[in-house]
Design an enzyme around this catalytic site. Structure first.
Site, mmCIF file in Angstrom:
data_model
loop_
_atom_site.group_PDB
_atom_site.id
_atom_site.type_symbol
_atom_site.label_atom_id
_atom_site.label_comp_id
_atom_site.label_asym_id
_atom_site.label_seq_id
_atom_site.Cartn_x
_atom_site.Cartn_y
_atom_site.Cartn_z
ATOM 1 N N HIS A 600 0.793 -1.354 0.212
ATOM 2 C CA HIS A 600 0.234 0.033 0.309
ATOM 3 C C HIS A 600 0.949 1.680 0.104
ATOM 4 O O HIS A 600 2.142 0.949 0.819
ATOM 5 C CB HIS A 600 -0.692 -0.149 1.613
ATOM 6 C CG HIS A 600 -1.948 0.394 1.460
ATOM 7 N ND1 HIS A 600 -1.405 2.198 2.111
ATOM 8 C CD2 HIS A 600 -3.441 0.863 0.979
ATOM 9 C CE1 HIS A 600 -2.814 2.682 1.531
ATOM 10 N NE2 HIS A 600 -4.267 2.029 1.315
ATOM 11 N N ASP A 676 3.459 -4.975 7.984
ATOM 12 C CA ASP A 676 1.543 -3.992 7.496
ATOM 13 C C ASP A 676 0.678 -5.122 7.675
ATOM 14 O O ASP A 676 0.436 -5.827 6.765
ATOM 15 C CB ASP A 676 2.111 -3.144 6.451
ATOM 16 C CG ASP A 676 0.296 -2.519 6.427
ATOM 17 O OD1 ASP A 676 -0.531 -3.226 6.599
ATOM 18 O OD2 ASP A 676 0.279 -1.523 4.837
ATOM 19 N N GLN A 679 -4.358 -5.733 6.844
ATOM 20 C CA GLN A 679 -5.341 -6.554 6.101
ATOM 21 C C GLN A 679 -5.761 -8.000 6.787
ATOM 22 O O GLN A 679 -6.687 -8.917 6.628
ATOM 23 C CB GLN A 679 -5.435 -6.846 4.820
ATOM 24 C CG GLN A 679 -5.173 -5.496 3.748
ATOM 25 C CD GLN A 679 -6.715 -4.636 3.704
ATOM 26 O OE1 GLN A 679 -7.962 -4.929 4.625
ATOM 27 N NE2 GLN A 679 -7.245 -2.876 3.669
ATOM 28 N N LYS A 702 -10.394 -0.898 10.391
ATOM 29 C CA LYS A 702 -10.492 -2.260 9.573
ATOM 30 C C LYS A 702 -11.475 -2.678 10.527
ATOM 31 O O LYS A 702 -11.158 -3.677 9.780
ATOM 32 C CB LYS A 702 -8.997 -2.422 8.531
ATOM 33 C CG LYS A 702 -8.997 -0.608 7.818
ATOM 34 C CD LYS A 702 -7.254 -1.022 6.604
ATOM 35 C CE LYS A 702 -6.866 -0.102 6.449
ATOM 36 N NZ LYS A 702 -8.177 0.363 5.501
ATOM 37 N N CYS A 840 -4.720 2.322 -3.445
ATOM 38 C CA CYS A 840 -4.053 2.904 -2.509
ATOM 39 C C CYS A 840 -2.512 2.326 -3.298
ATOM 40 O O CYS A 840 -1.478 2.074 -2.321
ATOM 41 C CB CYS A 840 -3.949 3.276 -1.757
ATOM 42 S SG CYS A 840 -4.620 4.670 -0.786
HETATM 43 N N1 PMP Z 1 -1.914 -0.773 4.692
HETATM 44 C C1 PMP Z 1 -2.605 -1.192 4.070
HETATM 45 C C2 PMP Z 1 -2.158 -2.908 3.380
HETATM 46 C C3 PMP Z 1 -4.091 -1.165 4.160
HETATM 47 O O1 PMP Z 1 -4.639 -1.652 3.116
HETATM 48 C C4 PMP Z 1 -4.392 -0.011 4.525
HETATM 49 C C5 PMP Z 1 -5.614 0.457 3.963
HETATM 50 N N2 PMP Z 1 -6.434 0.229 2.859
HETATM 51 C C6 PMP Z 1 -2.923 1.217 4.614
HETATM 52 C C7 PMP Z 1 -2.276 0.384 4.870
HETATM 53 C C8 PMP Z 1 -3.646 2.539 5.038
HETATM 54 O O2 PMP Z 1 -4.401 2.530 6.101
HETATM 55 P P1 PMP Z 1 -5.239 3.455 6.821
HETATM 56 O O3 PMP Z 1 -4.961 4.039 6.378
HETATM 57 O O4 PMP Z 1 -6.123 3.362 8.328
HETATM 58 O O5 PMP Z 1 -3.333 4.301 8.008
#
Ligand code: PMP
Length: 880
Positions: A600, A676, A679, A702, A840
């Site tokens: 991401h 990270d 997910q 999430k 993203c």
């Molecule tokens: N990493 C991953 C794998 C994500 O899916 C996301 C959110 N789509 C993020 C980071 C960023 O998360 P946040 O917007 O809560 O900072």
């Protein structure tokens, strides 16, 4: 402010005893004042029409011979298992007409108030208690008592007599229950027809018309266009007539594709354009199952979406509609004008919202307007012929009227029930009309020995534990119900009750953010209401409650991820957590960071920025089966590598990376590992110590937690705090400071206290369900989704084959449609929310050759198989 008001519904009707006609206002055109008659809820009194009259007359004739029946009978719908009407004649209760969905028969129960009018005509069916009941029983008061009969008498309503007293009773199994006995004074009354009723009500009708026309005129110019939403039913016929008087000539009819042919013919005869934009109901039902009163997916497909498409052509408009308060409880709060949130282009006005069905028919007769012929044939609910809101009595009429239509639906229902081992009653008694059976139906099932589950759905036979998959109409395979499969039962319906927001939408964008259950929301409200105070400061009562709960939330989160031995810091989100590490480590020129193509932007840009400090970033690719190229990662590590930053689960492909192996490699080479887990945590049991990482970042929002919450877990507090200030220090001297221990040193300033406490409750909530069970449940849903999507040859799915390597995030594209177009259309068509675009993860989607990105359906533990099926059905519809 909470304003609940009951609309001024009319709970009474008037009766002119002189003319023997019902009155919709207090006075009769003859000048007499009407007598008040109390109606029964929902007070929507209506005339008995041809088929109703024939039915009532037949039922009376069968029992009591050729008894004359008034021409003007009123029907007052009441609560029953199926059709149940109070019949009113002469302004008195005449009897009760009801339909039994089990025996499929009507019955008519005479009311004692009918006796004065009919007794003298009765030639048969009177039970003489003096001679008819077994000896020695007829002593004392008889009302309310039961007596054994000497000779057989057909079950059902009976007239009973004892000397000169008469009453009604009910015969069952050779016994009669007598209601009351009293002398009956014969009475007669005029027998006017409906034309006379209209005449006697003409002033009231004029009034109603004047008010309705005035209301339409008032709003006609609120938008550039004004039209009438015509359904072919009586209410919209009245509204069409009124609108014409107000100068509105446009109208439209949305053909659902499962209309009675009489309705479509009637609509065309009225010169109203027919809009044919509905989806294919039967194809959708194959996938989503029959709709229910509590599960109206059909409305979206057949009404709301076609309406949206039509309005897109018409533009902003005022639409005159025939909705009425008396029709259903959710219409009882209908205002004069209402803005449909799903269709902001349209302002609805409801000029007859305070009319009852009686007013509507009288008005149409007064106007000599043509009326849909189905009413005279016994159908009261004009609309789709397989509507779950229809009565079984009406469905029986459909069988007689259009056997070919009924046959198709019957075949579908019985195949559906058979494949799932549902009892016959599902189809035969019309129990398919509810997903969760209402009390009356549960009672019916209980009385007849039909098992009902705790969630009020019908129990399949054989119960729990079947392994086989079943096939419907040779097309789609569906497994036995999840609740029956899971040991202990995964009660998704019970979970969903904690998420009221799910009632109206299908939310498949959980990878972006998920919903919070009621206990999480309650915890945040409780903080605001009961103990809002700052944390880690002061000693008063409130601050100590708040501080303790906020601290405890950290403990719970740490335990949830197996991280009690590290430091668990609350942040805003994953992004902040990653940035804290990237900025908090001390770098030297020449250091290298390894990321992957799966990352991401939040786990990419913070590392890229380090280029300014002379730190380069390498990116590892994926194999054709979308799994991470582990060998490439191992090769890429050099002496200069300081840190590997990798996602545990991709937010685009759903692929799970081998974090344990990566940790082993990193540690063997003295490299830090940041994972990270944005997910992963919501979907998998996670144990950071077992994974062996140094940093673990994820988002609370999430995983059923509040927005604005995230977590950074560190094996060691080895990074510099990014933000300094209040709350993060032990002591501050004239020229220095000692940071606090633990998480506090990384949480300078007043944190998101309610959010943090809410996150702790979210963790409790997930733990109560069990992450193992959530994982198993979601794996099943994901496999179903991928399997079903793959059957559509215009849909391409980008997901690893092996269920062990994926979570419930599924990306796909649809040939001929931009991903945004798909997302928008399925929202419009079926209220399904999915994400579209690059998520993203631009480098990844571009490497897949998809510059427009993908459509992404991402699941949560509260999603259902039916939602998956509906998504697939909607996509099939889109590509058809
Ligand atoms: N990493 C991953 C794998 C994500 O899916 C996301 C959110 N789509 C993020 C980071 C960023 O998360 P946040 O917007 O809560 O900072």
């Amino acid at each position: 402010m909470n304003v609940t008001h009951e609309p001024p519904v009319k709970k009474i009707l008037y009766w002119c005893d002189r003319c023997n006609v019902p009155l919709i206002g207090r006075t009769c055109a003859c000048g007499a004042d009407g007598r008040e008659i109390e109606l029964l809820q929902p007070y929507d009194v209506r005339p008995a029409l041809a088929a109703d009259m024939a039915l009532i007359k037949n039922l009376i004739r069968e029992r009591f011979g050729n008894v004359p029946v008034q021409t003007v009978l009123l029907l007052n719908k009441t609560g029953g298992v199926d059709r149940a009407d109070l019949v009113i004649a002469h302004g008195h209760r005449f009897g009760w007409l009801s339909f039994d969905p089990v025996t499929r028969k009507y019955s008519f129960d005479l009311s004692p108030e009918a006796l004065p009018y009919i007794l003298k005509h009765i030639t048969t069916g009177i039970l003489d208690l003096e001679t008819g009941i077994e000896h020695g029983q007829g002593q004392g008061r008889m009302g309310g008592k039961k007596f054994r009969l000497k000779t057989p008498h057909p079950d059902g309503t009976a007239i009973v007599k004892l000397k000169n007293r008469f009453g009604t009773g009910t015969v069952r199994d050779g016994q009669v229950r007598v209601r009351e006995l009293a002398p009956v004074e014969p009475r007669t009354g005029k027998n006017p027809d409906w034309a006379q009723v209209v005449q006697q009500n003409r002033y009231h009708l004029k009034n109603l018309e004047r008010n309705a026309v005035r209301m339409i005129r008032q709003h006609v110019h609120d938008r550039p266009v004004c039209n009438v939403s015509f359904s072919g039913g009586k209410d919209s016929t009245a509204v069409l007539t009124l609108a014409k008087k107000a100068g509105v000539t446009d109208a439209f009819f949305l053909d659902t594709g499962i209309e009675f042919p009489e309705t479509v013919a009637f609509v065309r005869s009225q010169g109203v354009p027919v809009i044919e934009k509905a989806g294919d109901f039967f194809a959708a039902a194959e996938k989503a199952g029959p709709p229910g009163k509590d599960n109206r997916w059909c409305c979206k497909l057949l009404k709301l979406r076609p309406l949206k498409l039509h309005l897109a052509e018409v533009g902003p408009c005022v639409t005159v509609q025939g909705n009425r308060w008396y029709e259903s409880w959710n219409r009882a709060s209908l205002e004069e004008t209402s803005q449909n949130p799903a269709n902001p282009l349209q302002l609805n006005i409801s000029p007859i919202r305070n009319w009852r069905a009686l007013e509507v028919f009288l008005y149409l007769w007064w106007q000599k307007a043509e009326i849909n012929p189905l009413y005279e044939r016994g159908i009261e609910r004009i609309g789709c012929y397989v509507c779950p809101s229809m009565l079984e009595s009406e469905y029986e009429d459909l069988r007689a009227m259009h056997p070919d239509y009924a046959r198709r639906w019957d075949a579908f229902l019985s195949a559906y029930a058979k494949k799932r081992g549902l009892p016959d009653a599902f189809h035969r008694w019309g129990l398919w009309r509810w997903k969760a059976l209402p009390p009356k139906m549960r009672e019916l099932c209980r009385d007849r020995g039909i098992p009902v589950r705790d969630d009020y759905t019908l129990q399949a036979e054989p119960p729990a534990g079947r392994e086989e998959t079943v096939e419907i109409a040779g097309e789609i395979t569906m497994e036995p119900d999840m609740a029956a499969q899971e040991p202990g039962g995964y009660d998704v319906d019970a979970i969903r009750r904690d998420f009221p927001i799910l009632a109206d939408i299908i939310y498949l964008d959980n990878a972006a953010t998920s919903f919070s259950p009621e206990p999480v929301i309650a915890a945040m409200v409780e903080f605001e209401h009961r103990y809002r105070a700052n944390v880690g400061r002061g000693v008063h009562r409130l601050t100590s409650i708040a501080s303790h709960r906020y601290w405890h939330a950290h403990e719970k989160v740490a335990e949830f991820i197996g991280g009690k031995n590290g430091v668990t810091v609350f942040t805003k989100n994953t992004t902040e957590s990653v940035n804290m590490v990237a900025q908090g480590l001390v770098w030297k020129t020449g250091d290298r960071v390894i990321t992957t193509i799966l990352e991401h932007h939040s786990n990419l840009l913070p590392w890229r920025r380090l280029a300014r400090q002379g730190v380069a970033t390498d990116s590892i690719g994926i194999s054709p089966d979308y799994t991470l190229d582990l060998a490439a990662l191992e090769r890429a590590i050099t002496e200069s590598t300081r840190l590997v930053a990798v996602t545990q689960a991709s937010n685009v492909l759903g692929v799970v990376t081998p974090v344990r192996e990566i940790a082993r490699i990193c540690h063997g080479r003295g490299v830090l590992l940041l994972v990270d887990g944005a997910q992963a945590v919501p979907h998998l049991p996670v144990d950071v110590e077992e994974l062996g990482c140094d940093f673990y970042c994820f988002s609370g929002h999430k995983m059923a937690g509040p927005t604005g919450t995230g977590v950074l877990w560190m094996k060691e507090p080895c990074i510099e705090p990014l933000v300094l200030g209040g709350g993060m220090v032990e002591t501050v001297t004239a020229d220095g400071y000692t940071p606090a221990q633990g998480y506090q040193q990384y949480e300078a300033g007043t944190p998101n206290i309610a959010g943090g406490i809410g996150l702790g409750v979210a963790v409790d909530y997930l733990q109560a369900i069990g992450m193992d069970r959530i994982h198993r449940y979601e794996t099943d849903l994901t496999s179903r989704l991928i399997e079903m999507l793959s059957k559509n040859d215009r849909v391409r799915v980008y997901a690893p084959k092996d269920p062990a390597h994926r979570i419930g995030v599924v990306s796909f594209t649809v040939d001929g449609f931009h991903p945004h177009e798909v997302a928008q259309q399925i929202d419009e068509a079926a209220d399904i929310m999915v994400r579209s675009g690059h998520h993203c993860c631009q480098p990844l989607v571009e490497s897949l050759g998809l510059p427009g990105g993908t459509v992404r359906a991402s699941l949560a533990f509260y999603n259902t198989r039916q939602e998956i099926d509906l998504l697939v059905a909607t996509l099939d519809e889109l590509t058809r």
